[in-house]
Design a protein around this motif. Structure first.
Motif, PDB file in Angstrom:
ATOM      1  N   THR A  13       3.639  -4.490 -17.829  1.00  0.00           N
ATOM      2  CA  THR A  13       2.965  -3.688 -16.811  1.00  0.00           C
ATOM      3  C   THR A  13       1.454  -3.781 -16.951  1.00  0.00           C
ATOM      4  OG1 THR A  13       4.847  -2.178 -16.808  1.00  0.00           O
ATOM      5  CG2 THR A  13       2.836  -1.403 -15.777  1.00  0.00           C
TER       6      THR A  13
ATOM      7  N   SER B  98       7.111 -14.078 -19.927  1.00  0.00           N
ATOM      8  CA  SER B  98       5.961 -14.146 -19.029  1.00  0.00           C
ATOM      9  C   SER B  98       4.764 -14.770 -19.729  1.00  0.00           C
ATOM     10  CB  SER B  98       5.581 -12.738 -18.541  1.00  0.00           C
ATOM     11  OG  SER B  98       4.473 -12.778 -17.661  1.00  0.00           O
TER      12      SER B  98
ATOM     13  N   ARG C  78      -0.190  -6.351 -17.940  1.00  0.00           N
ATOM     14  CA  ARG C  78      -0.582  -7.633 -17.351  1.00  0.00           C
ATOM     15  C   ARG C  78      -0.541  -7.565 -15.821  1.00  0.00           C
ATOM     16  NH1 ARG C  78       1.171 -12.713 -21.174  1.00  0.00           N
ATOM     17  NH2 ARG C  78       0.430 -11.811 -23.132  1.00  0.00           N
ATOM     18  N   ALA C  79       0.418  -6.823 -15.283  1.00  0.00           N
ATOM     19  CA  ALA C  79       0.473  -6.641 -13.834  1.00  0.00           C
ATOM     20  C   ALA C  79      -0.778  -5.934 -13.330  1.00  0.00           C
ATOM     21  CB  ALA C  79       1.720  -5.848 -13.454  1.00  0.00           C
TER      22      ALA C  79
ATOM     23  N   SER D 186       5.052 -13.206  -9.365  1.00  0.00           N
ATOM     24  CA  SER D 186       5.894 -12.402 -10.250  1.00  0.00           C
ATOM     25  C   SER D 186       5.334 -10.998 -10.404  1.00  0.00           C
ATOM     26  CB  SER D 186       5.981 -13.058 -11.630  1.00  0.00           C
ATOM     27  OG  SER D 186       4.745 -12.949 -12.312  1.00  0.00           O
ATOM     28  N   PHE D 187       6.082 -10.144 -11.091  1.00  0.00           N
ATOM     29  CA  PHE D 187       5.632  -8.778 -11.351  1.00  0.00           C
ATOM     30  C   PHE D 187       4.324  -8.764 -12.130  1.00  0.00           C
ATOM     31  CE2 PHE D 187       5.666  -5.248 -14.497  1.00  0.00           C
ATOM     32  CZ  PHE D 187       5.505  -4.190 -13.620  1.00  0.00           C
ATOM     33  N   THR D 188       4.211  -9.637 -13.124  1.00  0.00           N
ATOM     34  CA  THR D 188       3.001  -9.663 -13.957  1.00  0.00           C
ATOM     35  C   THR D 188       1.870 -10.460 -13.335  1.00  0.00           C
ATOM     36  OG1 THR D 188       3.778 -11.629 -15.134  1.00  0.00           O
ATOM     37  CG2 THR D 188       4.360  -9.480 -16.082  1.00  0.00           C
ATOM     38  N   GLY D 189       2.174 -11.234 -12.291  1.00  0.00           N
ATOM     39  CA  GLY D 189       1.180 -12.136 -11.719  1.00  0.00           C
ATOM     40  C   GLY D 189       1.103 -13.465 -12.440  1.00  0.00           C
TER      41      GLY D 189
ATOM     42  N   ARG E  13      -1.897  -6.596  -9.571  1.00  0.00           N
ATOM     43  CA  ARG E  13      -0.637  -6.319  -8.881  1.00  0.00           C
ATOM     44  C   ARG E  13      -0.404  -4.817  -8.732  1.00  0.00           C
ATOM     45  NH1 ARG E  13       1.519 -10.793  -6.662  1.00  0.00           N
ATOM     46  NH2 ARG E  13       3.648 -10.099  -7.041  1.00  0.00           N
TER      47      ARG E  13
END
Length: 430
Positions: free
Chosen positions: A111, A23, A113-114, A71-74, A119
């Motif tokens: 997480t 990521s 970063r999400a 994405s999950f992390t953005g 997010r």
């Protein structure tokens, strides 16, 4: 520029499939260096993965790419689903680690970063952490509610009510030198009272939520040789405790974790309750009394001919009193034959399920503390409004304090000191 990070997102060791995530801004470049080209965003494609430094093939993998914002992390993110051998995973991680601008992720960094990308908020992060750790259906369902924004939505509702009350108060303060046609105090009181009552409801269910999250403790207590260890072994379905005809065999507390009706339950086998001149056994008895008193529930196992529990541990309405060794005569159950065991399990499950009802969305001590402080600020504002000629500026400050506390609940403010502790509990790939 934000670093590009990578990590194994699946469990360590041999498996059918392993998942490696990359990521950050260089994730697509790194993936293209490994497999030549990427499939269309959010579409899986099979690619040959090779070390760009040596050209040696690593594996044939399923590759998925996600653009920034999806994405999950953005962030831009690539996921490799490889064969799950230790050698394949190690080679892929080594290849990624050799690339400039790409590094191994720290615990919980994906997480984090999400959360930074909006997010997830902090309450959802805590729900996600609990979901990863969930052992039972009850824990899974509780964690899912919080992770999917249940507590966050409730917090936003409280915040909106408080902001409306604050706007009414500020309007009155701003026009203090003019005639205000409407008395806003009743509306302010109604808004604050609504929030206070809802906070009280969540706090009332916090104990039950904590028991679901961490699990219940059920202590098996009784005289020496009453059959406590045999009962523990029968309930556990294995020999977790040593059994013998010698009184005082159990000295320490033996714990067995079980799933009863979707609830996490730890059974405690304790030392036989009696006076003893043996110093070590006496310590064990004292520890048994202490752990039994602190447990959520106790199963008092009586011997044939024993009329009532003894041994210095009080009996309350949550406890069960049963007579063992029914294979030797009259009794409620037998650890030897299994008679009455299913009925005992059903009764324990029923009582603990009843205690878990009404569990709130407050699953962490940090969250409970925020609600307690927020409730105190709202109570202060309501108390001030009961006084004739209340100083609305002071009321305004109390309402602002309540808003700030609730903002900390979802991570908007004042949470830096807890972030390291929270994210440090995540695995590297999450």
């Amino acid at each position: 520029m934000t670093d590009t990070i990578f990590a194994l997102a699946s469990a360590q060791g041999r498996a059918g499939v392993a998942v490696v995530r990359v990521s950050g801004p260089l994730s697509w470049n790194a993936a293209e260096a490994l497999c030549g080209s990427l499939p269309e965003p959010r579409r899986a494609g099979v690619r040959t993965v090779a070390n760009p430094a040596t050209g040696a093939m690593i594996d044939e993998a399923l590759v998925l790419a996600f653009e920034k914002g999806s994405s999950f992390t953005g962030e831009a993110l690539v996921e490799f689903q490889t064969h799950g051998s230790v050698a394949v995973v190690s080679s892929l991680l080594d290849a990624l680690g050799s690339m400039e601008g790409v590094r191994m992720a720290e615990p919980g960094e994906f997480t984090r970063r999400a959360m930074d990308a909006g997010r997830l908020d902090l309450a959802q992060v805590e729900g996600l952490a609990d979901l990863i750790d969930a052992e039972t259906d009850a824990q899974r369902n509780q964690a899912l509610l919080v992770m999917r924004g249940g507590l966050s939505a409730q917090t936003e509702s409280w915040r909106n009510h408080l902001l409306h009350a604050l706007a009414l108060i500020e309007a009155t303060i701003d026009f203090a030198d003019e005639d205000v046609p409407v008395d806003v105090v009743p509306d302010v009181v109604a808004e604050l009272t609504s929030v206070r009552n809802e906070l009280a409801g969540q706090l009332a269910g916090a104990d039950a939520a904590e028991r679901v999250r961490s699990g219940f403790e059920v202590a098996i207590v009784g005289r020496p040789n009453a059959g406590k260890s045999s009962l523990l072994n029968r309930l556990a379905g294995r020999k977790a405790a040593i059994t013998s005809d010698v009184a005082g065999t159990t000295r320490d507390v033996i714990e067995v974790r079980m799933d009863l009706g979707g609830l996490a339950v730890t059974l405690l086998d304790t030392a036989g309750l009696r006076d003893s001149e043996d110093q070590i056994e006496a310590i064990g008895v004292a520890l048994a009394q202490e752990r039994a008193a602190a447990a959520d529930m106790r199963i008092y196992l009586l011997e044939p001919g024993q009329d009532a529990p003894d041994g210095g541990v009080a009996v309350d309405e949550a406890d069960l009193v049963v007579r063992g060794k029914s294979d030797l005569g009259s009794g409620d159950l037998s650890s030897l034959t299994g008679e009455g065991i299913d009925a005992l399990i059903a009764e324990v499950t029923s009582r603990l399920t009843f205690r878990s009802q009404g569990a709130s969305l407050v699953i962490r001590a940090r969250q409970r503390d925020a609600l307690v402080r927020g409730s105190a600020a709202v109570d202060a504002a309501l108390g001030a409004l009961e006084i004739s000629g209340a100083d609305l500026e002071l009321v305004s400050e109390d309402v602002r304090a309540a808003v700030t506390v609730l903002d900390s609940l979802v991570g908007r403010v004042d949470v830096e000191d807890v972030l390291g502790e929270i994210f440090g509990r995540f695995c590297i790939g999450k």
